[in-house]
Design an enzyme around this catalytic site. Structure first.
Site, PDB file in Angstrom:
ATOM      1  N   SER A  95       0.825  -1.207   0.000  1.00 14.18           N
ATOM      2  CA  SER A  95       0.000   0.000   0.000  1.00 14.18           C
ATOM      3  C   SER A  95       0.858   1.255   0.000  1.00 14.18           C
ATOM      4  O   SER A  95       2.056   1.212   0.279  1.00 14.18           O
ATOM      5  CB  SER A  95      -0.917   0.007   1.229  1.00 14.18           C
ATOM      6  OG  SER A  95      -0.160   0.346   2.373  1.00 14.18           O
ATOM      7  N   CYS A  96       0.211   2.397  -0.274  1.00 13.32           N
ATOM      8  CA  CYS A  96       0.917   3.680  -0.306  1.00 13.32           C
ATOM      9  C   CYS A  96       0.865   4.347   1.056  1.00 13.32           C
ATOM     10  O   CYS A  96       0.540   5.527   1.177  1.00 13.32           O
ATOM     11  CB  CYS A  96       0.304   4.571  -1.373  1.00 13.32           C
ATOM     12  SG  CYS A  96       0.588   3.918  -3.008  1.00 13.32           S
ATOM     13  N   ASP A  97       1.115   3.586   2.109  1.00 11.51           N
ATOM     14  CA  ASP A  97       1.135   4.139   3.456  1.00 11.51           C
ATOM     15  C   ASP A  97       2.431   3.732   4.143  1.00 11.51           C
ATOM     16  O   ASP A  97       2.840   2.563   4.068  1.00 11.51           O
ATOM     17  CB  ASP A  97      -0.059   3.607   4.260  1.00 11.51           C
ATOM     18  CG  ASP A  97      -0.161   4.281   5.630  1.00 11.51           C
ATOM     19  OD1 ASP A  97       0.746   5.061   5.989  1.00 11.51           O
ATOM     20  OD2 ASP A  97      -1.141   4.008   6.337  1.00 11.51           O
TER      21      ASP A  97
END
Ligand code: PLP
Length: 376
Positions: A322-324
């Site tokens: 994910s982009c976290d």
């Protein structure tokens, strides 16, 4: 009892059939865990806490073995109902029940409930009059990984009042329940709680309420990836002995979650990208903390990780897709050099993993396949 772990060959076989990431459950292992509990804790009927893993195949296998089920919502009750599991095998063990849950319990005729506050009494009296209700008390346990006694459970001194209030409202005050907290490493908390329960049973009897049921909750531990393995056989036998001594005539239930499914599931994921940051390799997997690894966050768990590459190991970082920035799974774990496409095997990932997974960033929740079906 060995935990379920696929060999490299078996992983390759499954990868030839399914695209990673996927989970693999061994129903034989689920069954072995169930039978182990039955054998070493024969006094307690099992109510599987389905919140830990509600994969259909697991529920079906447990149902066929005679298990009952601990449910916490209308959704869980409907899922069991659709599998043909009748309401007499369910206990609605969420102390605070919402109106979908109460309505579903009424509709399906669920008859066993737990509660820990007087505000719950009129709700149950309205929806399920005459039902069996158990008061949940809070117990002390510093030896559990997951605390379930600050949010849940009334003080034992309040329990008798709650039973009386329930009786006055037309409910059947049936007993006492507790949960020592998840992954409890010793039997001590259970033993103390059972002593408190005995006093409450006696006090209730003195005020004319004959209690018939005791629910000792879940919390039974599995071996952690790092740390000391609990002596589960001894724990269960101690608890069983205490039950025989203190509650010879009481009907006893337990609500294991982690112990049944935790060691029965593997995850196969792959490296999808590699970065070098500060001289260390970062391996990005196609499964992360918003998916099956959600238990790292919610369940405070560390899962054993196996790779099949060889060579000198260096401290590496493993992260999710994910982009976290929070989506980091292992820090400074010694790994050999990995390539894009390399598979990784994660074990003991059956409890509180996919159960709390999300589709954050549009990554679907990984499917679970049944090992005994696939291996033929
Ligand atoms: C979560 C829960 C369980 C299962 O606990 P484990 O530690 O996984 O065994 C049992 N009973 C209740 C009421 C729960 O909330």
């Amino acid at each position: 009892m060995d935990n379920f772990k696929l060999s490299e060959q078996e992983v390759q076989f499954l990868i030839s059939r399914f695209r990673t990431p996927f989970l693999v459950v061994s129903l034989e292992k689920v069954e072995e865990n169930y039978r182990f509990l039955r054998q070493h804790l024969p006094r307690a009927q099992i109510c599987y806490a389905m919140k830990s893993n509600s994969t259909t195949a697991i529920l079906r296998r447990l149902a066929s073995l005679g298990s009952n089920f601990d449910v916490a919502s209308g959704g869980e009750m409907r899922q069991l109902h659709e599998l043909g599991i009748v309401a007499s095998r369910m206990i609605y063990a969420n102390p605070v029940k919402d109106f979908d849950g109460l309505g579903t319990a009424q509709h399906l005729h669920v008859r066993r409930f737990t509660f820990d506050d007087v505000s719950e009494v009129p709700k149950m009296a309205q929806y399920v009059p005459g039902a069996d209700v158990l008061v949940r008390i809070s117990v002390h346990n510093s030896g559990a990984l997951v605390d379930l006694n600050s949010k849940f459970g009334t003080e034992p001194e309040e329990a008798l009042n709650l039973l009386k209030t329930a009786a006055q409202a037309g409910l059947n005050p049936a007993g006492i329940c507790f949960h020592v907290g998840s992954q409890s490493m010793t039997s001590q908390a259970y033993e103390e709680a059972l002593g408190v329960c005995r006093e409450l049973f006696d006090a209730a009897e003195d005020s004319g309420i004959h209690l018939t049921n005791l629910d000792i909750g879940g919390g039974f531990p599995i071996s952690p990836a790092n740390g000391v393995a609990p002596d589960i056989t001894q724990m269960l036998e101690t608890i069983n002995g205490q039950l025989d001594r203190l509650f010879p005539d009481t009907s006893v239930w337990c609500e294991p979650g982690r112990f049944i499914c935790g060691t029965a599931v593997n995850l196969v994921a792959s490296v999808i990208g590699i970065k070098n940051r500060g001289g260390k390799p970062w391996y990005i997997l196609n499964e992360g903390i918003y998916g099956a690894f959600s238990g790292i966050l919610f369940d405070h768990w560390t899962y054993p990780l196996t790779c099949f590459a060889s060579g000198e190991t260096i401290p590496s970082i493993v992260a999710g897709p994910s982009c976290d920035g929070i989506d980091v799974l292992y820090r400074d774990i010694p790994l050999p050099r990995l390539e894009v496409g390399d598979p990784l095997l994660i074990t003991d990932i059956g409890a509180y993993s996919t159960a709390s997974a999300t589709q954050f960033n549009g990554f679907p929740i990984s499917r679970t396949v049944v090992w005994e079906t696939e291996k033929g």
